[in-house]
Design an enzyme around this catalytic site. Sequence first.
Site, mmCIF file in Angstrom:
data_model
loop_
_atom_site.group_PDB
_atom_site.id
_atom_site.type_symbol
_atom_site.label_atom_id
_atom_site.label_comp_id
_atom_site.label_asym_id
_atom_site.label_seq_id
_atom_site.Cartn_x
_atom_site.Cartn_y
_atom_site.Cartn_z
ATOM 1 N N GLY A 192 -45.299 28.978 65.196
ATOM 2 C CA GLY A 192 -46.211 29.453 64.161
ATOM 3 C C GLY A 192 -45.928 28.706 62.875
ATOM 4 C CB VAL B 87 -41.848 29.188 57.425
ATOM 5 C CG1 VAL B 87 -41.086 29.923 56.319
ATOM 6 C CG2 VAL B 87 -41.106 29.339 58.751
ATOM 7 C CG ASP C 172 -31.567 23.165 67.033
ATOM 8 O OD1 ASP C 172 -31.112 22.012 67.205
ATOM 9 O OD2 ASP C 172 -32.749 23.375 66.730
ATOM 10 C CD GLU D 196 -35.607 20.343 61.094
ATOM 11 O OE1 GLU D 196 -36.671 20.919 61.382
ATOM 12 O OE2 GLU D 196 -35.184 19.340 61.702
ATOM 13 C CG ASN D 197 -32.223 24.475 62.166
ATOM 14 O OD1 ASN D 197 -33.363 24.462 61.698
ATOM 15 N ND2 ASN D 197 -31.986 24.231 63.443
#
Length: 462
Positions: free
Chosen positions: A48, A50, A165, A169-170
């Site tokens: 989806g 954010v 992961d 980026e996270n």
Amino acid sequence: MLLNSAEQNTESSVQETHSANVRRSRRTGKELINQFEILRELGEGSFGKVVLCRDVNQQYSRLAMKIIRKFSSKKSSSENKAYLDDIRREVAIMKRLDHPNIVHLYEVIDDPNSDKMYLVMEYLPGGPVLNKDSSSLSEHRCRIYMRDIVMGLEYCHDNGIIHHDLKPENILIGQDGHLRICDFGVSIICRNDDKETVLRGTPPFLAPEVIIRSQTKQPFAGKPVDIWALGITLYMMVFNRAPFKGHQIQETFKLIVHQKLSFPFRLSNELTDFLNKILDKNPDTRINMDEIKVHPWLTNFGQEPFPAKLKGIEITQKELDDAFTSILPLRMVIDVKRRLHKHLLDARDKISRNENRSEQSVTNDTTDNSELNDDQIMDEIISDRSQRDPNLDDQIENNENDWKGGRQNINSSFIRDDKQDPLSSAHNKEINNMQSEIQQANLFNVPQSNLQQQRPDFPNVF
């Protein structure tokens, strides 16, 4: 099922809302979801998107909202069920995690009559710790950031959660300057043995043992895999590039397995030692979390010890089952409705007449049902259940009962064990591709001289 050993929180502080009022603000014209006004999109993925939003009841509140589709018309029934497994697991994990170095979930908006759910989280304005425009960070800044990541990751591991992961980026920068770990979409809740066989994550951050052992489905430990990814993340903060990178994924896999770690420029002895230990290709001798927390580089030779651990958490099977209201029964209704073509047309004609539609509208609406999309069918199902043919309801109920009968098997996949280790649906195709790349890499017949050459950056790594 209990997933920790020490003290535990008994209740989640996350608010759960079971109705979603989606509309337009009369004052601003922006979309409203309950009291949250959507300001702009922050990012989009397969799940989806954010968005940045604000709570209209709190003037200066800025929040992030993850809008998740509960199913996709492009996926098969089995793919949608596996996709729901991923969502359910992520929501259950985030509901229970409560740590200053993990993104905080405030509210779950889950309307059983909606094909979407909404996760309201803290907004982290600093963005990722690294991006394509970033430059190398100083050793001092890297140490501060690494301490944040270590504390957040240790909290996950202590509570049986393997992130799978971890990458720049996270890892996001909060308004207070401290880092938060986010995106638990491919994370798993593991038992005490901490062994798994499934390939998960992003190629440049995969540990050597994952690449090697996944070929033969041999088990590997999850925590050392996260620690390897932590080391890759640190290397990228220091040198602004990944240590093992190739033109193609399979070449990157070869480098991860065979190439010796090197440093573009000289570092302090302590950081050099830390990187060599955390990026040890042997998981059995790789530095573990307890050793990381007392290493001289991270503790400034013991002058800056880590604070005491926070309380543990508890994630039960019931919390996984209740992570959100499944829309699968409605999906089953869609399948039934497509098969019972005649009953569908009769039901829709009744609804059309009651709403005083024009004769042309009714004619257009009685075209082949295969042309209708899921949203149109679902809207009709939800809008007026009372006017459907009773026989249709009986068949729908039977179909739903059939689905519920198999739900135990579906739910059991949320907790990994030795006999059952389902792939993350959201990464299914990517995982299959990686498995293929591993096979093509022919990792055990690579001339070492070819692997020592400098390579251009991996396309999606800074």
